[in-house]
Design a protein around this motif. Structure first.
Motif, PDB file in Angstrom:
ATOM      1  N   SER A  79       0.659  -1.287  -0.168  1.00 60.26           N
ATOM      2  CA  SER A  79       0.152  -0.109   0.159  1.00 60.26           C
ATOM      3  C   SER A  79       0.832   1.310   0.111  1.00 60.26           C
ATOM      4  CB  SER A  79      -0.905  -0.059   1.231  1.00 60.26           C
ATOM      5  OG  SER A  79      -0.081   0.287   2.566  1.00 60.26           O
ATOM      6  N   PRO A  80       0.437   2.297  -0.303  1.00 60.41           N
ATOM      7  CA  PRO A  80       1.464   3.606  -0.202  1.00 60.41           C
ATOM      8  C   PRO A  80       1.778   3.864   1.178  1.00 60.41           C
ATOM      9  CG  PRO A  80      -0.794   4.088  -1.619  1.00 60.41           C
ATOM     10  CD  PRO A  80      -0.984   2.604  -1.070  1.00 60.41           C
ATOM     11  N   GLU A  81       1.032   3.381   2.026  1.00 55.14           N
ATOM     12  CA  GLU A  81       1.363   3.702   3.535  1.00 55.14           C
ATOM     13  C   GLU A  81       2.608   2.571   3.931  1.00 55.14           C
ATOM     14  OE1 GLU A  81      -1.609   3.035   2.919  1.00 55.14           O
ATOM     15  OE2 GLU A  81      -2.445   5.202   3.051  1.00 55.14           O
ATOM     16  N   GLN A  82       2.755   1.440   3.348  1.00 53.57           N
ATOM     17  CA  GLN A  82       3.840   0.541   3.363  1.00 53.57           C
ATOM     18  C   GLN A  82       4.914   0.891   2.569  1.00 53.57           C
ATOM     19  OE1 GLN A  82       1.570  -2.798   2.365  1.00 53.57           O
ATOM     20  NE2 GLN A  82       1.315  -3.704   4.383  1.00 53.57           N
ATOM     21  N   TRP A  83       4.711   1.496   1.456  1.00 52.37           N
ATOM     22  CA  TRP A  83       5.631   1.864   0.518  1.00 52.37           C
ATOM     23  C   TRP A  83       6.519   2.991   1.050  1.00 52.37           C
ATOM     24  CZ3 TRP A  83       8.929   0.598  -3.165  1.00 52.37           C
ATOM     25  CH2 TRP A  83       9.448   1.453  -3.929  1.00 52.37           C
ATOM     26  N   ASN A  84       5.874   4.082   1.714  1.00 55.68           N
ATOM     27  CA  ASN A  84       6.640   5.147   2.667  1.00 55.68           C
ATOM     28  C   ASN A  84       7.443   4.635   3.716  1.00 55.68           C
ATOM     29  OD1 ASN A  84       5.541   7.224   0.931  1.00 55.68           O
ATOM     30  ND2 ASN A  84       3.718   7.182   1.569  1.00 55.68           N
ATOM     31  N   ALA A  85       6.674   3.587   4.586  1.00 62.98           N
ATOM     32  CA  ALA A  85       7.349   3.156   5.526  1.00 62.98           C
ATOM     33  C   ALA A  85       8.647   2.501   5.166  1.00 62.98           C
ATOM     34  CB  ALA A  85       6.501   2.124   6.244  1.00 62.98           C
ATOM     35  N   LEU A  87      10.346   3.435   2.474  1.00 64.35           N
ATOM     36  CA  LEU A  87      11.304   4.549   2.073  1.00 64.35           C
ATOM     37  C   LEU A  87      11.979   5.250   3.264  1.00 64.35           C
ATOM     38  CD1 LEU A  87       9.302   6.018  -0.949  1.00 64.35           C
ATOM     39  CD2 LEU A  87      11.512   4.664  -1.038  1.00 64.35           C
ATOM     40  N   GLU A  88      11.172   5.468   4.201  1.00 66.42           N
ATOM     41  CA  GLU A  88      11.631   5.971   5.527  1.00 66.42           C
ATOM     42  C   GLU A  88      12.692   5.170   6.153  1.00 66.42           C
ATOM     43  OE1 GLU A  88       8.291   6.701   7.982  1.00 66.42           O
ATOM     44  OE2 GLU A  88       7.325   8.234   6.623  1.00 66.42           O
ATOM     45  N   LYS A  89      12.865   3.756   5.853  1.00 66.66           N
ATOM     46  CA  LYS A  89      13.717   2.825   6.704  1.00 66.66           C
ATOM     47  C   LYS A  89      14.960   2.683   5.607  1.00 66.66           C
ATOM     48  CE  LYS A  89      10.732   0.431   9.495  1.00 66.66           C
ATOM     49  NZ  LYS A  89       9.866   1.695   9.977  1.00 66.66           N
ATOM     50  N   SER A  90      14.977   3.351   4.585  1.00 63.77           N
ATOM     51  CA  SER A  90      15.996   3.101   3.299  1.00 63.77           C
ATOM     52  C   SER A  90      17.396   3.313   4.067  1.00 63.77           C
ATOM     53  CB  SER A  90      15.706   3.942   2.152  1.00 63.77           C
ATOM     54  OG  SER A  90      15.664   5.090   2.417  1.00 63.77           O
TER      55      SER A  90
END
Length: 100
Positions: A79-85, A87-90
């Protein structure tokens, strides 16, 4: 002990493209359904699509059959929320990769 100064980088006025060893970035393509598709490797792609009214980022393996590339069973839809999470951990993930 005195520190050595780094040699100044040479530059030419006609070169502003950056290092030559970078992999060229391929532009996204549209799949048969009109979804944007980004190639990660020969058989792995990221597709942004919608399913039942919700947007997903799909990371999937593809296989070739009769000259066509088809999506395989192996993959994940975020989901977009999981994708953003993710990216935040990249930065943390990149650090772990370097330490491994």
């Amino acid at each position: 002990m005195p520190k050595k100064k780094a040699a100044p980088e040479s530059s030419s006025s006609d070169s502003d493209s950056g290092p030559d060893d970078r992999t060229p970035v391929k532009k996204p393509k549209k799949d048969s359904d009109g979804n944007l598709q980004f190639e990660l490797s020969n058989n792995r792609r990221v597709t942004v699509s919608s399913f039942k009214g919700k947007v997903y980022v799909n990371i999937r393996e593809f296989y070739q059959k009769d000259g066509d590339w088809l999506p395989g069973k192996k993959g994940i839809a975020l989901s977009p929320e999981q994708w953003n999470a993710l990216l935040e951990k990249s930065d943390e993930i990149n650090k772990a990769i370097k330490e491994t």
